[in-house]
Design an enzyme around this catalytic site. Structure first.
Site, PDB file in Angstrom:
ATOM      1  N   ASP A 111       0.854  -1.186   0.000  1.00  0.00           N
ATOM      2  CA  ASP A 111       0.000   0.000   0.000  1.00  0.00           C
ATOM      3  C   ASP A 111       0.891   1.238   0.000  1.00  0.00           C
ATOM      4  OD1 ASP A 111      -2.447   1.475   0.246  1.00  0.00           O
ATOM      5  OD2 ASP A 111      -3.255  -0.186   1.410  1.00  0.00           O
ATOM      6  N   ASP A 218      -3.089   4.733  -2.398  1.00  0.00           N
ATOM      7  CA  ASP A 218      -4.206   5.264  -1.627  1.00  0.00           C
ATOM      8  C   ASP A 218      -4.590   6.658  -2.124  1.00  0.00           C
ATOM      9  OD1 ASP A 218      -5.889   4.929   0.873  1.00  0.00           O
ATOM     10  OD2 ASP A 218      -4.832   6.774   1.394  1.00  0.00           O
ATOM     11  N   GLU A 274      -6.323   4.029  -6.106  1.00  0.00           N
ATOM     12  CA  GLU A 274      -7.629   4.305  -5.517  1.00  0.00           C
ATOM     13  C   GLU A 274      -8.017   5.726  -5.891  1.00  0.00           C
ATOM     14  OE1 GLU A 274      -9.726   4.112  -1.120  1.00  0.00           O
ATOM     15  OE2 GLU A 274      -7.833   5.167  -1.361  1.00  0.00           O
ATOM     16  N   HIS A 348     -11.137  -3.180   2.827  1.00  0.00           N
ATOM     17  CA  HIS A 348     -11.024  -2.732   4.211  1.00  0.00           C
ATOM     18  C   HIS A 348     -11.871  -1.516   4.513  1.00  0.00           C
ATOM     19  CE1 HIS A 348      -8.408  -0.107   1.959  1.00  0.00           C
ATOM     20  NE2 HIS A 348      -8.302   0.708   2.999  1.00  0.00           N
ATOM     21  N   ASP A 349     -12.388  -0.842   3.481  1.00  0.00           N
ATOM     22  CA  ASP A 349     -13.216   0.352   3.662  1.00  0.00           C
ATOM     23  C   ASP A 349     -14.695   0.091   3.427  1.00  0.00           C
ATOM     24  OD1 ASP A 349     -11.261   2.186   4.399  1.00  0.00           O
ATOM     25  OD2 ASP A 349     -10.795   2.742   2.338  1.00  0.00           O
TER      26      ASP A 349
END
Length: 576
Positions: A111, A218, A274, A348-349
């Site tokens: 990440d 991210d 993302e 995860h979100d």
């Protein structure tokens, strides 16, 4: 270490376009496996479970942040990009994990969180001095004209943060405000400064040298801020100006520069950005191979469809099936000729897919988890499996705010209840959409704490773990896990699954999700009943499939003219 030695060596194992046939498995380290008995998952714990991932058949691990961090946002606030937080282990542990994964033919993606750092990062600490050479590495601004610095309402403008009332935090040391569009503990980096960009690229090359196979980036579209974002006031109407296409004007320039400087394409590294708020047009530009930016992006439209447009975060609406399937089809068609899709329901979100898009009742949970997976994996793009999705893990039955841990959930609850929103309404939102549902511990077996830890876990284990766990699923030939294995193998073995043209059928049907995938003279038909009632098939509107070869199905009812609740079929049509 010789520059790029591991990167160059690994390139041989990463042929051009390898990610187009890959299936990625996301690990949230805090909740995957605890090896040292402190109640928090760690890197050695992940290493101990690699054989499970090899059995599942995935090609890539995407590792959520394990960098050194104060953990104000569970690791998405990084204080040292080149070290591992002691919470998760050591840098040596991570290098062991990378090597052990590679031995099993599994690649590892890190990440990358570079829109912002932690407020404890040395870069930010140095920037607090107005005379520092790093002052311009972040966005520092004075109070608005005529206002007393630090006083209420003196922020440079009224932009809110994702996890706080204001995107601006006053720093008495500097006498100015800094920008943090997520939280005060996450100050935004100023990508307009070329020194910032070069520091980020050097860090990325450092990780490539250690053998990582790519980066999940991210909120990468936010690195380019819209013109006037840090200075202009909000529109008098109170409507917050948005990023056009989810980004500022220099996004493509920055991404192309990153690709070139880190040699992302040269080394065949997987890159996925993302991009909240991005449009098809933004995604086409970012993933066009000729532009050398990214391989694929994470889009958000389909996971925002159950929110009231322009409403508060806790304002939810029902999500009819035609709305969901037509949105995914829009992206399939938009990126059909240029670019590439990423495919996901869970991460995860997001709350658990089987609870959100399926039916998590004991009667239908297994079938709906399988059918959702069938539909997703048979679209064109790279599928992402989030830990526990392959088991059909569900939302947790949390009933009090004290059971939640996520900064977003706690802030939403505090803001909404303080504003007079009924507690029941806010709790319903959290029960449906909280990120904590994805972060409950991985359910390994029926022993205490689901085999995740020998201690008290950092967040409660879902109490259904005695029934839903990896040990049981691995031994059951009809489990959700077994179905995921078959879907992954189907993608590996069939070019039509990877590259076939997508066509949505029955777009307005409220229970059936049907589409074809076509490559040369091969054609697949996917049929799915996405409801908890039987559904008749409108045969006159579907390709003839009475004599088609069944490649994969769930609990088949044996009737070619109907589907049982949450039944799905993948059929190879006769093209003669």
């Amino acid at each position: 270490m010789t520059d790029h030695l591991l990167g160059e060596e690994a390139r041989v194992l990463r042929p051009d376009g390898w990610w187009r046939s890959a299936v990625v498995y996301q690990i949230y380290p805090r909740s995957f496996q605890d090896s040292d008995g402190d109640g928090i998952g760690d890197i050695p714990g992940i290493t101990s479970r690699l054989d499970y991932l090899a059995e599942l058949g995935v090609d890539v691990i995407w590792l959520s942040p394990v960098y050194r961090s104060p953990q104000c946002d569970n690791g998405y606030d990084i204080s040292d990009y080149r070290d591992v937080d002691p919470l998760f282990g050591t840098l040596a542990d991570l290098e062991t994990l990378i090597a052990a994964a590679h031995e099993r033919g599994i690649r590892l993606v890190m990440d990358l969180v570079v829109n912002h750092t932690s407020d404890e990062h040395p870069w930010f600490i140095e920037s607090r001095d107005p005379a520092s050479p790093k002052r311009d590495w972040y966005f520092w601004r004075p109070a608005r004209p005529g206002a007393e610095p630090g006083a209420a309402g003196s922020e440079p403008n009224d932009r809110p943060a994702a996890f706080a009332p204001s995107a601006w935090t006053y720093d008495p040391v500097s006498g100015e405000y800094y920008l943090g569009i997520f939280s005060p503990g996450q100050p935004d980096l100023n990508w307009e400064n070329p020194e910032v960009r070069q520091a980020v690229y050097a860090m990325m090359r450092w990780w490539v040298d250690r053998g990582v196979d790519g980066f999940r980036m991210d909120v990468i579209n936010l690195i380019s801020k819209p013109i006037g974002f840090t200075t202009d006031a909000l529109d008098p109407s109170g409507v917050e100006p948005t990023y056009e296409g989810g980004s500022g004007p220099r996004l493509d320039e920055f991404l192309a520069e990153m690709n070139r400087e880190v040699r992302l394409d040269d080394l065949n590294l997987l890159t996925v950005g993302e991009m909240p708020g991005s449009t098809v047009e933004t995604a086409i530009r970012a993933t066009d191979p000729g532009r050398h930016e990214l391989n694929m992006v994470f889009t958000f439209e389909h996971v925002m469809l159950d929110r009231v447009p322009g409403g508060q975060r806790w304002d939810l609406v029902d999500l009819p099936l035609p709305v969901l399937k037509n949105n995914l089809a829009h992206w399939q068609l938009g990126l059909a000729d240029v670019g590439w899709n990423s495919l996901y329901f869970d991460n995860h979100d997001q709350a658990r897919a089987v609870s959100r898009f399926g039916d998590d009742s004991p009667e239908h949970r297994v079938a709906s988890a399988k059918t959702l997976a069938t539909v997703l994996h048979l679209h064109k793009g790279t599928p992402y499996v989030y830990q526990g999705e392959e088991l059909g893990m569900t939302n947790a039955p949390f009933t009090t705010i004290e059971q939640y841990r996520d900064i977003s959930a706690l802030n939403v609850y505090a803001a909404a209840t303080a504003g007079g929103v009924p507690t029941e309404r806010v709790m319903h939102f959290l029960e449906t959409r909280s990120r904590d549902h994805a972060r409950t511990p991985m359910q390994w077996d029926a022993t205490d704490a689901a085999g995740f830890t020998t201690a008290t876990p950092w967040i409660e284990v879902n109490p259904n773990y005695p029934t839903i766990n990896a040990a049981a699923a691995s031994e059951d030939a009809d489990s959700v896990f077994a179905h995921f294995q078959k879907l992954i193998a189907l993608r590996h073995d069939n070019a039509v699954v990877r590259e076939g043209r997508f066509e949505l059928l029955l777009p307005e049907h409220d229970r059936l999700w049907a589409f074809t995938r076509t490559l040369d003279d091969e054609r697949l038909l996917v049929l799915a009943n996405c409801s908890s009632r039987p559904a008749d098939l409108p045969l006159e509107d579907l390709p003839d499939h009475v004599d088609a070869e069944l490649l994969l199905g769930t609990h088949l009812n044996g009737r070619p003219d109907s589907l049982a609740p949450w039944e799905s079929r993948i059929l190879r049509l006769d093209q003669s």
